[in-house]
Design an enzyme around this catalytic site. Structure first.
Site, PDB file in Angstrom:
ATOM      1  N   LYS A 109       0.818  -1.211   0.000  1.00 35.88           N
ATOM      2  CA  LYS A 109       0.000   0.000   0.000  1.00 35.88           C
ATOM      3  C   LYS A 109       0.857   1.268   0.000  1.00 35.88           C
ATOM      4  O   LYS A 109       0.424   2.318  -0.458  1.00 35.88           O
ATOM      5  CB  LYS A 109      -0.928   0.010   1.207  1.00 35.88           C
ATOM      6  CG  LYS A 109      -1.820  -1.228   1.337  1.00 35.88           C
ATOM      7  CD  LYS A 109      -3.180  -0.981   0.823  1.00 35.88           C
ATOM      8  CE  LYS A 109      -4.230  -2.071   0.949  1.00 35.88           C
ATOM      9  NZ  LYS A 109      -3.886  -3.456   1.173  1.00 35.88           N
TER      10      LYS A 109
HETATM   11  C1  LIG Z   1      -4.579  -4.599   0.640  1.00 38.90           C
HETATM   12  C2  LIG Z   1      -3.790  -5.858   0.582  1.00 38.90           C
HETATM   13  C3  LIG Z   1      -4.047  -6.856  -0.395  1.00 38.90           C
HETATM   14  C4  LIG Z   1      -5.199  -6.768  -1.370  1.00 38.90           C
HETATM   15  O1  LIG Z   1      -5.045  -5.753  -2.312  1.00 38.90           O
HETATM   16  P1  LIG Z   1      -6.319  -5.206  -3.136  1.00 38.90           P
HETATM   17  O2  LIG Z   1      -5.820  -4.065  -3.927  1.00 38.90           O
HETATM   18  O3  LIG Z   1      -7.331  -4.819  -2.095  1.00 38.90           O
HETATM   19  O4  LIG Z   1      -6.820  -6.333  -3.987  1.00 38.90           O
HETATM   20  C5  LIG Z   1      -3.206  -7.954  -0.438  1.00 38.90           C
HETATM   21  N1  LIG Z   1      -2.184  -8.090   0.433  1.00 38.90           N
HETATM   22  C6  LIG Z   1      -1.922  -7.174   1.393  1.00 38.90           C
HETATM   23  C7  LIG Z   1      -0.793  -7.415   2.333  1.00 38.90           C
HETATM   24  C8  LIG Z   1      -2.706  -6.020   1.499  1.00 38.90           C
HETATM   25  O5  LIG Z   1      -2.436  -5.102   2.454  1.00 38.90           O
END
Ligand SMILES: *Cc1c(COP(=O)(O)O)cnc(C)c1O
Length: 467
Positions: free
Chosen positions: A112
């Site tokens: 993120k």
């Molecule tokens: C948010 C997240 C995901 C999923 O990503 P999306 O964009 O919501 O599909 C997968 N792995 C981790 C560690 C995350 O924080």
């Protein structure tokens, strides 16, 4: 470049306004009017560029005239300078034709950070230009909140309010949100579930008078600017393996469908991607949808990969929009059916269009643990549960097509999920020093009831936009 809503009833906006809005006023998601395509030569030159430079080139066409070139390069350099790996997003080979893209070297140890660090700077720039302030409001099951607080904490033009379910996030995740000693950061524990938090946020965004009064901005993955920033590492990793002169595939751990959607846009822009595999845990709504054509949320199940414990994949709406030939009236009808009947069916031609780009693979809890153990045994690399779901799906993709290299996205650092990793491999991953120190820091957090009015009052009293 202008942006339109997938539901067709909100005004078209330029990049800055679409970024500041997050969610469109008709409840839809913003998408670019058209996608830029890159010629092979323009893709080839990305090889070997510093990550921030590649990012600047790739986002520029989407930002249009909203930013001058140097207004784009400075935020990108700044955003990625805090990453703790010189390559920013390094690739590691773990098996024949199987590669791991490490997206966890940012400040909060999850992918993120790639989008949020950039969004924080781009959004601040947009606010400076308009001499405006904004109130950032979001709900989190863990990683998004930490990344948003890290990105916006201390920024002069924003106040950030993050709602999380009281007692239901991990220790590390909570402390990442509550130990940031910045006056504009407000971590709020809600006495309820993640779904309750999200419902409060949606209710406050739906109150258009409140939204305008506070200058609300949404930074969860429905914000187009986040998807845009995620397109970059699809290009940089594919180019490392020989694109555009060699095709690659991706396997992506998926919850809200933001990350894998960025891969779809990369492909639409001309990156030679063979398959995009949607990797789900036991919350497999997208795998079921692709198999049956029926989108039907069931109850959420708690798993070792909590950031994917989601039943409503909001960004799927953007794919639906494309699969139906960008017909907003169909998207409106399907979203209405979802609300009324709790499900909708996808017409065969639209489903076929989705299947041209996507596969989906579900990984259960045991297979996830076995995959962490296998990768450790075979290559000595430690991965955490979300990434293991991706690797497991990547192996399925390789069985279908052994010739095309598959890049599995590693979305979090193993130290963020130490219990699950330790029980799978018998070794506890260590927290990097900058996170180890938050363990002893003082926490600051409000605890509020599961009530939109209480949250609205709390926000109104503290957001400086209203002053
Ligand atoms: C948010 C997240 C995901 C999923 O990503 P999306 O964009 O919501 O599909 C997968 N792995 C981790 C560690 C995350 O924080």
């Amino acid at each position: 470049m202008r942006y339109l809503s997938t539901r067709g009833e909100a005004p078209r906006l330029n990049f800055c306004d679409a970024m500041l809005a997050g969610l469109a006023r008709d409840g839809g998601l913003y998408v670019p009017e058209r996608l830029t395509t890159l010629a092979p030569a323009a893709i080839r030159v990305l090889a070997g560029l510093p990550y921030a430079e590649a990012a600047t080139r790739l986002v520029a066409p989407f930002v249009g005239e909203d930013f001058a070139p140097d207004e784009l390069s400075a935020p990108a350099r700044d955003a990625y300078s805090g990453f703790r790996h010189a390559a920013t997003a390094p690739l590691t080979q773990i098996d024949a034709n199987l590669f791991l893209l490490e997206l966890f070297h940012g400040p909060t140890l999850a992918f993120k950070d790639f989008a949020m660090q950039w969004l924080g700077r781009a959004l601040n720039r947009a606010l400076e230009r308009g001499d405006r302030r904004a109130t950032i409001l979001g709900a989190t099951s863990g990683d998004t909140g930490a990344a948003a607080i890290e990105a916006f904490g201390g920024q002069p033009r924003t106040d950030v309010f993050i709602l999380f379910p009281h007692g239901r996030v991990s220790d590390v995740q909570r402390k990442q949100m509550t130990t940031v000693d910045k006056a504009n950061v407000h971590a709020i524990a809600i006495k309820g579930s993640f779904d309750d938090c999200q419902a409060i946020v949606k209710a406050l965004f739906g109150d258009l008078a409140f939204r305008d009064e506070l200058g609300l901005s949404g930074v969860n993955s429905i914000n187009w600017a986040r998807i845009l920033a995620q397109i970059v590492y699809y290009f940089t990793s594919a180019v490392t393996l020989g694109a555009p002169d060699r095709r690659v595939s991706f396997a992506v751990p998926t919850g809200n469908f933001g990350d894998v959607l960025a891969g779809y846009y990369a492909k639409s822009m001309g990156l030679p991607v063979s398959r995009l595999t949607i990797a789900t845990n036991e919350n497999d709504i997208l795998a079921r949808t692709l198999a049956t054509g029926v989108y039907k949320p069931l109850g959420v199940k708690a798993t070792q990969s909590p950031s994917m414990d989601i039943q409503i994949s909001s960004n799927f709406e953007r794919l639906l929009f494309d699969a139906y030939g960008r017909d907003a009236s169909v998207v409106r009808a399907l979203m209405g059916a979802l609300k009324q009947a709790g499900e909708f069916s996808i017409a065969p031609p639209a489903l076929a269009a989705m299947r041209r780009d996507f596969d989906a693979e579900r990984t259960d809890e045991k297979a996830c643990a076995d995959e962490m153990a296998r990768v450790y045994r075979d290559s000595g690399v430690v991965i955490e549960p979300h990434s293991a779901v991706g690797v497991h799906a990547a192996r399925a993709a390789l069985r279908r097509d052994p010739e095309t290299p598959v890049i599995a996205l590693a979305t979090a650092h193993p130290a963020k999920f130490p219990e699950a990793v330790e029980s799978a491999i018998g070794r506890r991953p260590e927290l990097p020093p900058h996170l180890a120190e938050i363990q002893s820091r003082r926490e600051r957090c409000a605890i509020l009831p599961n009530d939109p009015a209480a949250v609205a009052k709390f926000v109104r009293e503290r957001a400086r936009v209203a002053a």
